[in-house]
Design a protein around this motif. Structure first.
Motif, PDB file in Angstrom:
ATOM      1  N   HIS A  54       0.842  -1.195   0.000  1.00 50.12           N
ATOM      2  CA  HIS A  54       0.000   0.000   0.000  1.00 50.12           C
ATOM      3  C   HIS A  54       0.873   1.238   0.000  1.00 50.12           C
ATOM      4  N   HIS A  56       1.437   3.954   1.919  1.00 47.37           N
ATOM      5  CA  HIS A  56       1.990   4.724   3.040  1.00 47.37           C
ATOM      6  C   HIS A  56       3.507   4.854   2.925  1.00 47.37           C
ATOM      7  N   ASP A  58       5.932   4.774   4.958  1.00 45.34           N
ATOM      8  CA  ASP A  58       6.815   3.801   5.619  1.00 45.34           C
ATOM      9  C   ASP A  58       6.748   2.422   4.935  1.00 45.34           C
ATOM     10  N   HIS A  59       6.203   2.414   3.712  1.00 46.87           N
ATOM     11  CA  HIS A  59       6.205   1.192   2.887  1.00 46.87           C
ATOM     12  C   HIS A  59       6.762   1.452   1.495  1.00 46.87           C
ATOM     13  N   HIS A 113      -7.273  -1.117   5.968  1.00 43.92           N
ATOM     14  CA  HIS A 113      -6.250  -0.176   6.468  1.00 43.92           C
ATOM     15  C   HIS A 113      -6.170   0.998   5.497  1.00 43.92           C
ATOM     16  N   ASP A 137       0.162  -3.882   6.335  1.00 49.74           N
ATOM     17  CA  ASP A 137      -0.489  -3.430   7.571  1.00 49.74           C
ATOM     18  C   ASP A 137      -1.930  -3.944   7.668  1.00 49.74           C
TER      19      ASP A 137
HETATM   20 ZN   LIG Z   1       0.118   1.625   6.529  1.00 49.09          ZN
END
Ligand SMILES: [Zn+2]
Length: 257
Positions: A54, A56, A58-59, A113, A137
């Motif tokens: 996904h 975000h 931090d990914h 999420h 997540d």
């Molecule tokens: Zn996330």
């Protein structure tokens, strides 16, 4: 295929998939690029794929730098994430099959999420092997992701797909949240002996600074409250007999735990 866990930021995990025979690697959710590049150099491996779950940061935060170093790398992500994942070239749907070396993975569409979240599942090729689930997540060891862009009904539907996978599936989730998750689990399912035992083990591991990821889906099914919306004990704990409502109330309680 070997799987190498790279801890980054405060509690993120990046996973490097390595095919030593072909000298190729793929990376799942590179939050940052540097530690991945270091590992690739160490292994003398060519990065051929970035598998994002996904959008975000931090990914996907390391995507750009990895593409600069490996211009031929293919970036995969969900169709619904179009425009949100840097460098995305492949737009995946439920049921799509992707390849890495001699392995194939099935894509699951698991919104909740985020509205676009996907997971990658590598089935075992022999009975003694484990399956490998990269679920970002969506499912965590002992917990699940917060609902930023989805509804409880969507998340139950997504987690139902994961729950139907075989017990011997390793769950490679993207954060080290297990201890806190199990503390919450105990607060709603305190008489669950499997859960009590798991908590003791996880606490000992964390005291030694050891990772608790991957976990095994079999254990998740027995101890993770967010896969147990239809278990009477949990329904009683949140005073409803309806599954989505049970999940929604558990998620709401965890948000402020
Ligand atoms: Zn996330």
């Amino acid at each position: 295929m070997q799987i190498i866990r790279i801890p980054v930021l405060s509690d993120n995990y990046i996973f490097l998939l390595w095919d030593s025979a072909r000298k190729i690697a793929a990376v799942v959710d590179p939050a940052v690029a540097r530690p991945v590049l270091t590992k690739l150099n160490e292994l003398d491996a060519q990065l051929v794929a970035i598998f994002n779950t996904h959008h975000h940061n931090d990914h996907v935060g390391g995507n750009r730098e990895l593409i600069t170093q490996y211009p031929n790398v293919t970036v995969y992500g969900g169709e619904e994430d179009k425009g949100r994942i840097p460098g995305q070239k492949v737009f995946l749907h439920e049921g799509d099959i992707i390849e890495f070396g001699d392995r194939t993975a099935t894509v699951f569409f698991v919104p909740g999420h985020t509205r676009a979240h996907i997971a990658y599942y590598f089935p075992p090729r022999a009975s003694e092997e484990t399956g490998e689930l990269f679920c970002g997540d969506t499912l965590f060891a002992g917990g699940c992701g917060r609902l930023f862009e989805g509804t409880p009904a969507q998340m139950v539907d997504s987690l139902s797909k994961i729950r139907t996978l075989p017990d011997n599936t390793r769950v490679w989730c993207a954060h080290e949240y297990t201890l806190k998750n199990l503390q919450f689990a105990l607060s709603v399912d305190g008489n669950n002996e499997d859960l009590q035992q798991r908590y003791t083990k996880v606490q000992a591991a964390r005291n030694k600074g050891e990772a608790t990821v991957p976990s095994l889906l079999e254990i998740e099914k027995r101890t993770n409250p967010f896969l147990r919306w239809d278990i009477p004990t949990l329904q009683t704990a949140v005073k409803t007999s309806e599954s989505v409502q049970t999940f929604a109330r558990l998620r709401g309680m965890k948000d402020t735990f």
